[in-house]
Design an enzyme around this catalytic site. Sequence first.
Site, short mmCIF file in Angstrom:
data_model
loop_
_atom_site.label_atom_id
_atom_site.label_comp_id
_atom_site.label_asym_id
_atom_site.label_seq_id
_atom_site.Cartn_x
_atom_site.Cartn_y
_atom_site.Cartn_z
N GLN A 36 -10.21 -2.28 -13.70
CA GLN A 36 -10.39 -0.93 -13.81
C GLN A 36 -9.88 -0.60 -15.39
OE1 GLN A 36 -8.44 0.40 -9.99
NE2 GLN A 36 -9.58 1.79 -10.63
N HIS B 279 -8.95 -1.77 -0.80
CA HIS B 279 -9.79 -1.17 -1.91
C HIS B 279 -9.60 -1.85 -3.26
CE1 HIS B 279 -11.22 2.68 -4.15
NE2 HIS B 279 -10.44 2.01 -5.03
N GLU B 280 -8.33 -2.27 -3.68
CA GLU B 280 -7.87 -2.78 -4.92
C GLU B 280 -8.51 -4.25 -4.96
OE1 GLU B 280 -7.19 -1.09 -7.28
OE2 GLU B 280 -6.54 0.63 -6.28
N HIS C 272 -12.10 -4.19 -5.86
CA HIS C 272 -12.19 -4.07 -7.23
C HIS C 272 -12.32 -5.72 -7.95
CE1 HIS C 272 -12.59 0.06 -8.37
NE2 HIS C 272 -11.08 0.30 -7.73
N GLY D 162 -2.97 2.66 -6.54
CA GLY D 162 -3.32 1.38 -6.83
C GLY D 162 -4.06 1.19 -8.07
N CYS E 208 -11.06 6.92 -6.16
CA CYS E 208 -10.81 5.77 -7.08
C CYS E 208 -10.63 6.47 -8.43
CB CYS E 208 -12.01 5.00 -7.00
SG CYS E 208 -12.01 3.34 -8.13
N LEU E 209 -9.77 5.68 -9.43
CA LEU E 209 -9.38 6.38 -10.66
C LEU E 209 -10.79 6.23 -11.51
CD1 LEU E 209 -5.66 5.19 -10.97
CD2 LEU E 209 -6.69 7.40 -10.77
#
Length: 184
Positions: A51, A140-141, A144, A46, A98-99
């Site tokens: 991000q 999670h997304e 953000h 995702g 996480c990226l």
Amino acid sequence: MSVLPIVTYNDQVLRTIAKEVVELDQDVEKFIQDLIQTMYHANGLGLAAPQVGRSQRIFVFDPDPVLDEDEPEMGPMVCINPVIISKSDEMVVMDEGCLSLPELNDKVKRSESILLRYRDHTFSEQEISLSGWPARIVMHELDHLDGVLFIDHLTSFRRRMHRSHLAEIEAGKVDTSYPLKAKS
């Protein structure tokens, strides 16, 4: 389409509540395609607009790589202005990464299932029930979009254990296979 650089945890855009999208124009459509390409390029499940430094309530996700063989594939999904309508009381602890926090993983407790309302890639309103990995990725997304990172769900003890790795990320000393953006 372009691969966009991903901002790291110490960038203020990741701590800001993202703004709602009021219309689907060509800029937003192109941005969504860039998000999808960036997510795949970084081998992510995702990716949220903050991000990549853009404060908009948009994320994309594709849970297919982590689904069980008997689960139907979902493919890439676009969620604009998403809202969780309900969450199950059943909680599950799973490892998350996480990226924007490269090479950092830890266990996070989240609801097993959710009901999500969102606008899709055509800006049509949709509702979907999700459980397991798809639900976890969406939560999670969506975090953000609300200025929350998965490390915020950890105990202070667990966060302290990651302090030196966070310092390495902040100093730009973590190598990734995808482009990172310097702190703005």
